[in-house]
Design a protein around this motif. Structure first.
Motif, PDB file in Angstrom:
ATOM      1  N   ARG A 118       0.844  -1.191   0.000  1.00 30.14           N
ATOM      2  CA  ARG A 118       0.000   0.000   0.000  1.00 30.14           C
ATOM      3  C   ARG A 118       0.883   1.247   0.000  1.00 30.14           C
TER       4      ARG A 118
ATOM      5  N   CYS B  93      -8.743   3.292   1.284  1.00 29.14           N
ATOM      6  CA  CYS B  93      -8.145   3.681   0.002  1.00 29.14           C
ATOM      7  C   CYS B  93      -8.763   4.981  -0.506  1.00 29.14           C
ATOM      8  N   GLU B 100      -9.574  -1.762   4.713  1.00 26.50           N
ATOM      9  CA  GLU B 100      -8.806  -2.964   5.036  1.00 26.50           C
ATOM     10  C   GLU B 100      -8.313  -2.880   6.474  1.00 26.50           C
ATOM     11  N   CYS B 131      -4.607   1.502  -1.883  1.00 26.65           N
ATOM     12  CA  CYS B 131      -4.541   0.076  -1.586  1.00 26.65           C
ATOM     13  C   CYS B 131      -3.662  -0.626  -2.633  1.00 26.65           C
ATOM     14  N   THR B 132      -3.398  -1.888  -2.390  1.00 24.78           N
ATOM     15  CA  THR B 132      -2.479  -2.630  -3.252  1.00 24.78           C
ATOM     16  C   THR B 132      -2.943  -2.620  -4.715  1.00 24.78           C
ATOM     17  N   ALA B 135      -2.610   1.233  -6.053  1.00 26.54           N
ATOM     18  CA  ALA B 135      -1.298   1.879  -6.064  1.00 26.54           C
ATOM     19  C   ALA B 135      -0.644   1.866  -7.437  1.00 26.54           C
TER      20      ALA B 135
END
Lengths: 144, 144
Positions: A118, B93, B100, B131-132, B135
DNA sequence: TATCATATTAGATATAATCTAAATTATTGA
DNA sequence: TCAATAATTTAGATTATATCTAATATGATA
């Protein structure tokens, strides 16, 4: 409150200093509070020129996007807006929904494993409980 | 997931274990996620018996009141709900609004002067960023 | 001043959440 | 068991919050 300072901060963010936008920003800076869009709409319309609801929302959105204003979500209630000034944390009243500032202090970062891939932009503490007004009225069910 | 455990936690909180209420609670416990009321409504209706929108909202409110579920407000988006399990902080996010969990760690309390006469119930950290999933897509404007 | 981007507006629309009143289901106690 | 009571569910209406639309107005600039 220095009108020129407000004008400069708007224009510095690439926003025209229109009367309606100025009124929203000035209200948020003068009231050092966390107001709902409805409260802001009502407040700026107590002075000329009148501003429509859509314009109030548009301007709030633009000010948030420009980083001059912060949008604070509150469970079960309308969002609240505040001018970004000194850094601070937030206290949210369980009973009346009021948002108050808590003096800033640094917070230890989480283990890097918890963050993973993140991208971390900011971190804020939210305290919850009863505000000064509601604490004595604890037993009661109704919000004043 | 142990159905009896869910039944016990509902009844332990003074809530009848109705099929609709059970379905909401079971969904929140199985999905270890933060879902909107609309998502929960849709999910519990993929299995019998069907539940109305009002019932879903009623049950979410009752579960929150009973302390079994947490309501997480997100700026500019619908509230999200999660079963209260292990203590944790939250990451939200900026781009897609996803909530999360971040592994719990203790946070230093504010100076007592900052709290004043307020009654402090809890304190939570909110991390913000990307967030992953979002990103890598940073440059893009649209949410997938 | 003409041009063009930005901003404003009223009212419609969308979205999120709650309310209403009737029907259903569960619990209690005689 | 069965009547009485309380809790729950329901469809659909309503409220609250926020955004969109398309026409108009305003401000910046050349």
């Amino acid at each position: 409150m220095d009108a020129e300072a407000i004008r400069r901060s708007l224009e510095g963010s690439g926003l025209r200093c229109t009367p309606q936008r100025y009124a929203v920003m000035a209200f948020l800076m003068e009231q050092n509070r966390h107001s709902t869009a409805a409260e802001i709409f009502e407040a700026v319309n107590r002075v000329d020129p009148r501003s429509s609801r859509a314009t109030t929302y548009n301007n709030l959105r633009d000010l948030v996007k420009a980083g001059l204003v912060r949008d604070v979500a509150v469970e079960g209630r309308a969002a609240r807006f505040e001018a970004k000034g000194m850094r601070h944390h937030h206290f949210i009243c369980d009973r009346c929904g009021k948002v108050e500032d808590i003096e800033w202090y640094d917070v230890p970062r989480p283990a890097s494993g918890s963050i993973g891939k993140r991208v971390l932009r900011e971190c804020e503490l939210i305290f919850r409980g009863l505000c000064t007004k509601c604490a004595p009225a604890r037993a009661s069910r109704k919000v004043s």
